[in-house]
Design a protein around this motif. Sequence first.
Motif, short mmCIF file in Angstrom:
data_model
loop_
_atom_site.label_atom_id
_atom_site.label_comp_id
_atom_site.label_asym_id
_atom_site.label_seq_id
_atom_site.Cartn_x
_atom_site.Cartn_y
_atom_site.Cartn_z
N LEU A 77 0.83 -1.32 -0.12
CA LEU A 77 -0.08 -0.07 -0.14
C LEU A 77 0.83 1.30 -0.04
CD1 LEU A 77 -2.72 1.16 0.40
CD2 LEU A 77 -2.49 1.24 2.80
N ALA A 78 0.90 1.95 -0.85
CA ALA A 78 1.64 3.30 -1.12
C ALA A 78 0.51 4.50 -0.70
CB ALA A 78 1.84 3.44 -2.41
N VAL A 79 1.16 5.36 0.03
CA VAL A 79 0.20 6.45 0.59
C VAL A 79 0.98 7.58 0.76
CG1 VAL A 79 -1.01 7.46 2.37
CG2 VAL A 79 -0.90 4.85 2.09
N ASP A 80 0.55 8.50 -0.23
CA ASP A 80 1.10 9.98 -0.20
C ASP A 80 0.32 10.97 0.74
OD1 ASP A 80 2.90 9.47 -1.99
OD2 ASP A 80 1.92 10.02 -3.82
N ILE A 81 1.12 11.66 1.70
CA ILE A 81 0.53 12.35 2.71
C ILE A 81 0.88 13.73 2.60
CG2 ILE A 81 0.07 12.48 5.43
CD1 ILE A 81 0.96 9.80 5.60
N GLU A 82 -0.09 14.66 2.23
CA GLU A 82 0.30 16.09 2.05
C GLU A 82 0.62 16.89 3.15
OE1 GLU A 82 -2.93 17.62 -0.21
OE2 GLU A 82 -2.79 16.09 -1.42
N GLY A 83 1.44 18.05 3.12
CA GLY A 83 1.77 18.99 4.06
C GLY A 83 2.77 18.19 5.32
N LEU A 84 3.60 17.53 4.89
CA LEU A 84 4.80 16.79 5.83
C LEU A 84 5.96 16.89 5.39
CD1 LEU A 84 2.85 13.63 7.25
CD2 LEU A 84 3.22 15.70 8.29
N GLN A 85 6.83 17.10 6.39
CA GLN A 85 8.42 16.87 6.16
C GLN A 85 8.75 15.86 6.88
OE1 GLN A 85 10.19 19.08 3.97
NE2 GLN A 85 8.43 20.41 3.60
N LEU A 86 9.51 14.85 6.15
CA LEU A 86 10.13 13.78 6.78
C LEU A 86 11.06 14.00 8.23
CD1 LEU A 86 10.28 10.57 6.30
CD2 LEU A 86 12.41 11.03 5.35
N ASN A 87 10.48 13.80 9.21
CA ASN A 87 11.21 13.84 10.53
C ASN A 87 11.46 12.57 11.21
OD1 ASN A 87 8.78 13.13 11.46
ND2 ASN A 87 8.09 15.20 12.01
N ASP A 88 11.87 12.74 12.34
CA ASP A 88 12.23 11.43 12.98
C ASP A 88 11.14 10.60 13.44
OD1 ASP A 88 15.08 12.05 13.03
OD2 ASP A 88 15.03 13.06 14.96
N ALA A 89 10.11 11.34 13.73
CA ALA A 89 8.73 10.74 14.52
C ALA A 89 8.08 9.76 13.19
CB ALA A 89 7.60 11.66 14.71
N LEU A 90 8.21 10.09 12.06
CA LEU A 90 7.67 9.41 10.90
C LEU A 90 9.07 8.00 10.57
CD1 LEU A 90 6.55 12.01 8.17
CD2 LEU A 90 5.23 10.25 9.39
N LYS A 91 10.19 8.57 10.85
CA LYS A 91 11.21 7.33 10.62
C LYS A 91 11.07 6.39 11.74
CE LYS A 91 14.61 10.41 8.59
NZ LYS A 91 16.01 11.25 8.73
N GLU A 92 10.20 6.57 12.77
CA GLU A 92 10.11 5.47 13.89
C GLU A 92 9.19 4.32 13.30
OE1 GLU A 92 8.68 7.17 17.49
OE2 GLU A 92 10.47 8.46 17.55
N LEU A 93 8.49 4.70 12.49
CA LEU A 93 7.58 3.64 12.01
C LEU A 93 8.15 2.34 11.36
CD1 LEU A 93 4.85 5.62 9.85
CD2 LEU A 93 4.36 3.87 11.75
N VAL A 94 9.21 2.75 10.69
CA VAL A 94 10.08 1.78 10.16
C VAL A 94 10.54 0.60 11.21
CG1 VAL A 94 12.32 0.95 8.99
CG2 VAL A 94 10.97 3.29 8.45
N ALA A 95 10.83 1.00 12.46
CA ALA A 95 11.39 0.14 13.53
C ALA A 95 10.05 -0.36 14.35
CB ALA A 95 12.45 0.97 14.35
N LYS A 96 8.67 0.20 14.14
CA LYS A 96 7.72 -0.34 15.08
C LYS A 96 7.13 -1.83 14.39
CE LYS A 96 6.45 4.18 17.25
NZ LYS A 96 6.56 3.64 18.48
N VAL A 97 7.54 -2.09 13.37
CA VAL A 97 6.69 -3.15 12.55
C VAL A 97 7.49 -4.38 13.33
CG1 VAL A 97 6.57 -4.39 10.52
CG2 VAL A 97 6.50 -1.95 10.34
N ARG A 98 6.87 -5.33 13.90
CA ARG A 98 7.06 -6.67 14.51
C ARG A 98 7.32 -7.59 13.68
NH1 ARG A 98 3.13 -6.84 19.75
NH2 ARG A 98 3.02 -8.91 18.80
N PRO A 99 8.24 -8.57 13.77
CA PRO A 99 8.62 -9.58 12.88
C PRO A 99 7.30 -10.64 12.95
CG PRO A 99 10.21 -9.28 14.31
CD PRO A 99 9.27 -8.55 14.57
#
Length: 478
Positions: A77-99
């Motif tokens: 699923l590809a999602v484009d979210i308007e009005g955002l700048q990539l920051n540390d909070a968004l990058k945290e999503l990568v590590a929040k996925v559990r195996p």
Amino acid sequence: MSDDAPSPIFTAYRPNRRTLLQAGSLALLLAGKHQIAYGASIMAVRVWPAEDYSRVTLESDVPLVAKQTLIESPPRLAVDIEGLQLNDALKELVAKVRPDDPNIAAIRVGQNAPNVVRLVIDLKRDAVPQVFTLKPVAAYQHRLVFDLYPAKTVDPLEALIQDRLRDATSNPDIPAALTPPTQQATAPHDPLGDLIAKHSSTAPSAPAVSPPAATPAPPQTASKTPGPRTEASAPKRTDRIIIVALDPGHGGEDPGAIGPRGTYEKNVVLKIAQLLRDRINKSSINGSPMRAYLTRDGDYFVPLGQRVAKARRVQADLFISIHADAFTRPSANGASVFALSQKGASSTAARWLADKENQADLVGGINVRSQDAGVQSMLLDMSTTAQINDSLKLGTALLTQIGSFAKLHKPRVEQAGFAVLKAPDIPSVLVETAFISNPQEEQNLRSAAYQTKLADAMMEGIRQYFIKNPPLARSRTV
């Protein structure tokens, strides 16, 4: 210009008050739009994995606008979210996925355009996504939610049957209840029985689903009173599985009540439900094995209507919703049991509690547009008088057992309009195990020994209810 020439007259522009107000309003409006489009700040990101569905939540200080595309091969699923700048909070999503997430393999984020962040959710299996927004409520600000439902769902009733078959195969000593042929012949058609028989006949090591062909008895052993079956001749089957639906309250985005020490209601009640499930699965009533079905078996949110629908889908014989109460005064204490009321709450406190519990969907977050019309109408239907009477009997049995070791808030079963109790054909109660807002009772609820006492008491209450109110006859041969 000569000295004699008249001097030009310059008049300063002085806007009136109305013009200034209009200009100020326009500036604020533009600033507000600019904030929504380009000034969003991500406050938190969360991932809630579950077999039923996996949820990804972005919480921000302003509403987010998203455009999604589902790609089939490989599924993502590809999602484009308007009005955002990539920051540390968004990058945290990568590590929040559990195996062990059954639906999400990974999440990738990147700055797709100057003010657009692209979120790509790699899926482990084909999914049906729901993307929606939630307005601020309780402790949450604006939320953008991605619910990823598996395209091919598992039938919970089939899972219960397979679980029962595995036990019957590995434990030959499991008691079997045999329905006399006359009762089988007159029993009403039971779709569940058909489904059980289907699985029994296809399982490679399943017990026999019908008795062996009759053979003439030797004359010397003929008797009007048949002797006991031998182990070799007795068919391994049960004609009745008693199913108890356990409903741990809240979950996922909805923590429920929070104790003074930070104990989450959703975690405590799930543990108690799991302990009770283990006891039910090891029990039988008059030879009929029991099975527990949990409306949620992990930390994820289930809407109120879906909890009821799940119990009806497995044709549950009982429905028990487990909670831990909270009140504005920390001195409030004691356990309570509630049944549904057709005429209004039995007390002001019962009405207040029902109103609070019925708001769980707002906190947990549901996609209103996706709600099945049947589920919505079911919550509006009033349950039958017979169901409520049986619920009061069940509630009394549970309250008696819990009261043998715990303080009771009220000595009788109370009634109120809880949405989760509105299955018209299943005796249903809501158990408030204690006041988690009370420091001492919060400490009790955190104790493994106390949780075990609660599970034992509820198991005995269920047993006593069925002894006095045997479940309806059904031909469920496995």
